[in-house]
Design a protein around this motif. Structure first.
Motif, PDB file in Angstrom:
ATOM      1  N   LEU A 152      56.786  38.514  92.066  1.00 37.91           N
ATOM      2  CA  LEU A 152      57.538  38.514  90.817  1.00 37.91           C
ATOM      3  C   LEU A 152      57.284  39.793  90.031  1.00 37.91           C
ATOM      4  O   LEU A 152      58.216  40.401  89.491  1.00 37.91           O
ATOM      5  CB  LEU A 152      57.145  37.295  89.971  1.00 37.91           C
ATOM      6  N   LEU A 153      56.027  40.223  89.994  1.00 36.12           N
ATOM      7  CA  LEU A 153      55.670  41.435  89.269  1.00 36.12           C
ATOM      8  C   LEU A 153      56.371  42.660  89.852  1.00 36.12           C
ATOM      9  O   LEU A 153      56.930  43.482  89.119  1.00 36.12           O
ATOM     10  CB  LEU A 153      54.146  41.624  89.309  1.00 36.12           C
ATOM     11  N   TRP A 154      56.351  42.760  91.190  1.00 36.13           N
ATOM     12  CA  TRP A 154      57.002  43.905  91.827  1.00 36.13           C
ATOM     13  C   TRP A 154      58.523  43.844  91.648  1.00 36.13           C
ATOM     14  O   TRP A 154      59.171  44.869  91.417  1.00 36.13           O
ATOM     15  CB  TRP A 154      56.653  43.952  93.314  1.00 36.13           C
ATOM     16  N   GLY A 155      59.095  42.648  91.744  1.00 34.29           N
ATOM     17  CA  GLY A 155      60.531  42.502  91.558  1.00 34.29           C
ATOM     18  C   GLY A 155      60.968  42.933  90.161  1.00 34.29           C
ATOM     19  O   GLY A 155      61.969  43.636  89.999  1.00 34.29           O
ATOM     20  N   VAL A 156      60.211  42.534  89.151  1.00 30.55           N
ATOM     21  CA  VAL A 156      60.525  42.930  87.776  1.00 30.55           C
ATOM     22  C   VAL A 156      60.423  44.445  87.617  1.00 30.55           C
ATOM     23  O   VAL A 156      61.238  45.076  86.942  1.00 30.55           O
ATOM     24  CB  VAL A 156      59.596  42.212  86.780  1.00 30.55           C
ATOM     25  N   GLY A 185      58.795  57.720  89.911  1.00 30.06           N
ATOM     26  CA  GLY A 185      57.562  57.833  90.684  1.00 30.06           C
ATOM     27  C   GLY A 185      56.372  57.297  89.914  1.00 30.06           C
ATOM     28  O   GLY A 185      55.508  56.597  90.469  1.00 30.06           O
ATOM     29  N   LEU A 186      56.313  57.609  88.611  1.00 33.84           N
ATOM     30  CA  LEU A 186      55.218  57.121  87.771  1.00 33.84           C
ATOM     31  C   LEU A 186      55.267  55.608  87.637  1.00 33.84           C
ATOM     32  O   LEU A 186      54.236  54.931  87.726  1.00 33.84           O
ATOM     33  CB  LEU A 186      55.306  57.777  86.392  1.00 33.84           C
ATOM     34  N   LEU A 187      56.475  55.069  87.440  1.00 30.89           N
ATOM     35  CA  LEU A 187      56.622  53.613  87.334  1.00 30.89           C
ATOM     36  C   LEU A 187      56.202  52.927  88.616  1.00 30.89           C
ATOM     37  O   LEU A 187      55.523  51.885  88.589  1.00 30.89           O
ATOM     38  CB  LEU A 187      58.075  53.256  86.998  1.00 30.89           C
ATOM     39  N   THR A 188      56.575  53.508  89.754  1.00 31.86           N
ATOM     40  CA  THR A 188      56.188  52.928  91.040  1.00 31.86           C
ATOM     41  C   THR A 188      54.678  52.932  91.209  1.00 31.86           C
ATOM     42  O   THR A 188      54.075  51.934  91.629  1.00 31.86           O
ATOM     43  CB  THR A 188      56.839  53.701  92.200  1.00 31.86           C
ATOM     44  N   ALA A 189      54.031  54.058  90.860  1.00 36.07           N
ATOM     45  CA  ALA A 189      52.573  54.158  90.979  1.00 36.07           C
ATOM     46  C   ALA A 189      51.884  53.136  90.070  1.00 36.07           C
ATOM     47  O   ALA A 189      50.925  52.463  90.483  1.00 36.07           O
ATOM     48  CB  ALA A 189      52.119  55.568  90.637  1.00 36.07           C
ATOM     49  N   LEU A 190      52.367  53.007  88.837  1.00 37.11           N
ATOM     50  CA  LEU A 190      51.791  52.040  87.906  1.00 37.11           C
ATOM     51  C   LEU A 190      52.015  50.610  88.395  1.00 37.11           C
ATOM     52  O   LEU A 190      51.130  49.752  88.249  1.00 37.11           O
ATOM     53  CB  LEU A 190      52.401  52.220  86.514  1.00 37.11           C
ATOM     54  N   SER A 191      53.176  50.358  88.993  1.00 37.61           N
ATOM     55  CA  SER A 191      53.473  49.016  89.504  1.00 37.61           C
ATOM     56  C   SER A 191      52.562  48.660  90.673  1.00 37.61           C
ATOM     57  O   SER A 191      52.079  47.530  90.770  1.00 37.61           O
ATOM     58  CB  SER A 191      54.943  48.932  89.940  1.00 37.61           C
TER      59      SER A 191
END
Length: 221
Positions: A152-156, A185-191
């Protein structure tokens, strides 16, 4: 009461895995985006897309010349990058190049959130490609609940990525390219960090479980 049987999760050699992940990010996201941006503002969008294709060819050639086996994850990422670049070149549109990842993010969000809602989190299967999970653990409701939460976290996060990318595109193609290379890229790394921390914190609460940091590299390809 007898103590619970001990289960071990082998995390492999984390620094090596982190370095490979950073290199993959540079090869398939950061450098291609920089090339596209530089060529687009100095020459043309078509030249930028051609530069991305050239970079893909160089990346694969260097890997073939320096390693025994090109990682499967890299090949998949390069194939997807080449595919969207070819489509964008055929239409001579950088907008198309930038819109394709948005559609990909929406698809990923649907896949991850959907798998969580039906109780079959795809994150559980993906995790087994990176770490060794004992079979009994994968059947533990607490472990499955954690993987549902991570899905769920990754989907959001993918929905946020799609919304951010579409929003920035209203400011123009240059802003969209910059956002795709930096903010996405930053959002992906933080996720990734958030999902890893959440999974780690949940698993640490399970009695009879310990983590093993082996010296061998985690095979994820």
């Amino acid at each position: 009461m007898a103590a619970e049987a001990e289960h071990v999760i082998d995390l492999g050699h984390l620094p090596g895995a982190a370095r490979r992940g950073l290199r993959l990010l540079l090869e398939t996201v950061v450098v291609p985006t920089l090339l596209l941006y530089v060529f687009m503002v100095t020459v043309s969008g078509v030249a930028g897309l051609a530069a991305v294709l050239g970079w893909c060819a160089v990346t694969v050639a260097v890997r073939i010349a320096t390693v025994d086996r090109v990682p499967g994850v890299l090949l998949l990422a390069i194939t997807m990058l080449v595919g969207r670049t070819v489509v964008a070149l055929a239409l001579s549109s950088v907008y198309v190049y930038l819109l394709q990842p948005v559609l990909g993010s929406v698809f990923m969000a649907t896949l991850f959130i959907g798998s969580a809602l039906v109780g079959r989190p795809i994150t559980l299967r993906l995790a087994q490609d990176f770490v060794h999970l004992p079979v009994l653990m994968t059947e533990d409701r607490r472990v499955r609940r954690m993987f549902v939460q991570v899905s769920l976290l990754w989907g959001v996060s993918r929905l946020l990525d799609a919304g951010m990318s579409l929003g920035v595109l209203h400011w123009g193609v240059a802003a969209g390219v910059f956002s795709r290379g930096l903010f996405s890229g930053l959002l992906t790394a933080l996720s990734v960090a958030a999902c890893a921390y959440w999974g780690w914190s949940r698993l640490r609460q399970i009695e009879g479980l310990r983590f093993s940091f082996g010296h061998r590299a985690v095979t994820a390809t």
